[in-house]
Design an enzyme around this catalytic site. Sequence first.
Site, mmCIF file in Angstrom:
data_model
loop_
_atom_site.group_PDB
_atom_site.id
_atom_site.type_symbol
_atom_site.label_atom_id
_atom_site.label_comp_id
_atom_site.label_asym_id
_atom_site.label_seq_id
_atom_site.Cartn_x
_atom_site.Cartn_y
_atom_site.Cartn_z
ATOM 1 N N CYS A 8 0.816 -1.203 0.000
ATOM 2 C CA CYS A 8 0.000 0.000 0.000
ATOM 3 C C CYS A 8 0.858 1.265 0.000
ATOM 4 O O CYS A 8 2.039 1.225 0.352
ATOM 5 C CB CYS A 8 -0.894 -0.001 1.235
ATOM 6 S SG CYS A 8 -2.227 1.185 1.111
ATOM 7 N N ASP A 127 -6.713 -2.808 11.072
ATOM 8 C CA ASP A 127 -5.551 -1.938 11.166
ATOM 9 C C ASP A 127 -5.437 -1.426 12.600
ATOM 10 O O ASP A 127 -6.341 -1.622 13.416
ATOM 11 C CB ASP A 127 -5.735 -0.766 10.176
ATOM 12 C CG ASP A 127 -4.427 -0.120 9.769
ATOM 13 O OD1 ASP A 127 -4.457 0.738 8.868
ATOM 14 O OD2 ASP A 127 -3.367 -0.461 10.347
#
Length: 207
Positions: A8, A127
């Site tokens: 990412c 996350d």
Amino acid sequence: MRTRVKICGITRLQDALAAVEAGADALGFVFYPPSPRAVTPAQAAEIIAALPPFVTTTALFVNAQRNEIDEVVALTQVDLLQFHGDETPEFCQSVQKPFIRALRVKPETDLQAAAQDYAAARALLLDTYVAGVPGGTGAVFDWQLIPETLRPKIVLAGGLTPQSVAQAVAQIRPWAVDVSGGVEQAPGIKDAQKIQEFINEVNRVHV
Ligand SMILES: O=C(O)c1ccccc1NCC(=O)[C@H](O)[C@H](O)COP(=O)(O)O
């Protein structure tokens, strides 16, 4: 089952190609201007247009306006959207693109309830919660907070590194893992060797 890998915070074509060459399954592009990894729709479109086939592309947003999202989708033709803000299930579904719901995990987070609320999500990206930081924290959360029943549908993120990812995969057996800071030389600048090490470590674990 092979654990998929998403790299990412891609900002450069060379990093995207290095990630794909290393075996990444997906790439993430951040459309959140305060992030050091943020790209414009035009920058992302240029990178995505140069990718080889069979690589999933993901656009990340934090409470973006609908018109911003529509512009990114139209320009880049990304495959997936990933929501990191306070986006409701209705809003996520209204964009009519497959989406991933990011959840920043705290001890009091009810992940089972969130999974029900966002049942239309292709996956939940779990996350780390850091106040005021919607993503890319580089911090690890307590993986024991993840219910067994959720694991086949999750993307595990938050502070993963080439040194820690094998343990994460063996312990949690997520559908996929996601990393940003742990494979960088500097924010937004990926390190091809760290990416390769990260993916090798994921593939080393037979689940
Ligand atoms: O990466 C960012 O800077 C970011 C900023 C705002 C929203 C989301 C962001 N990243 C989303 C991701 O999926 C990251 O890979 C994830 O948060 C893990 O980051 P890291 O802890 O650095 O591996």
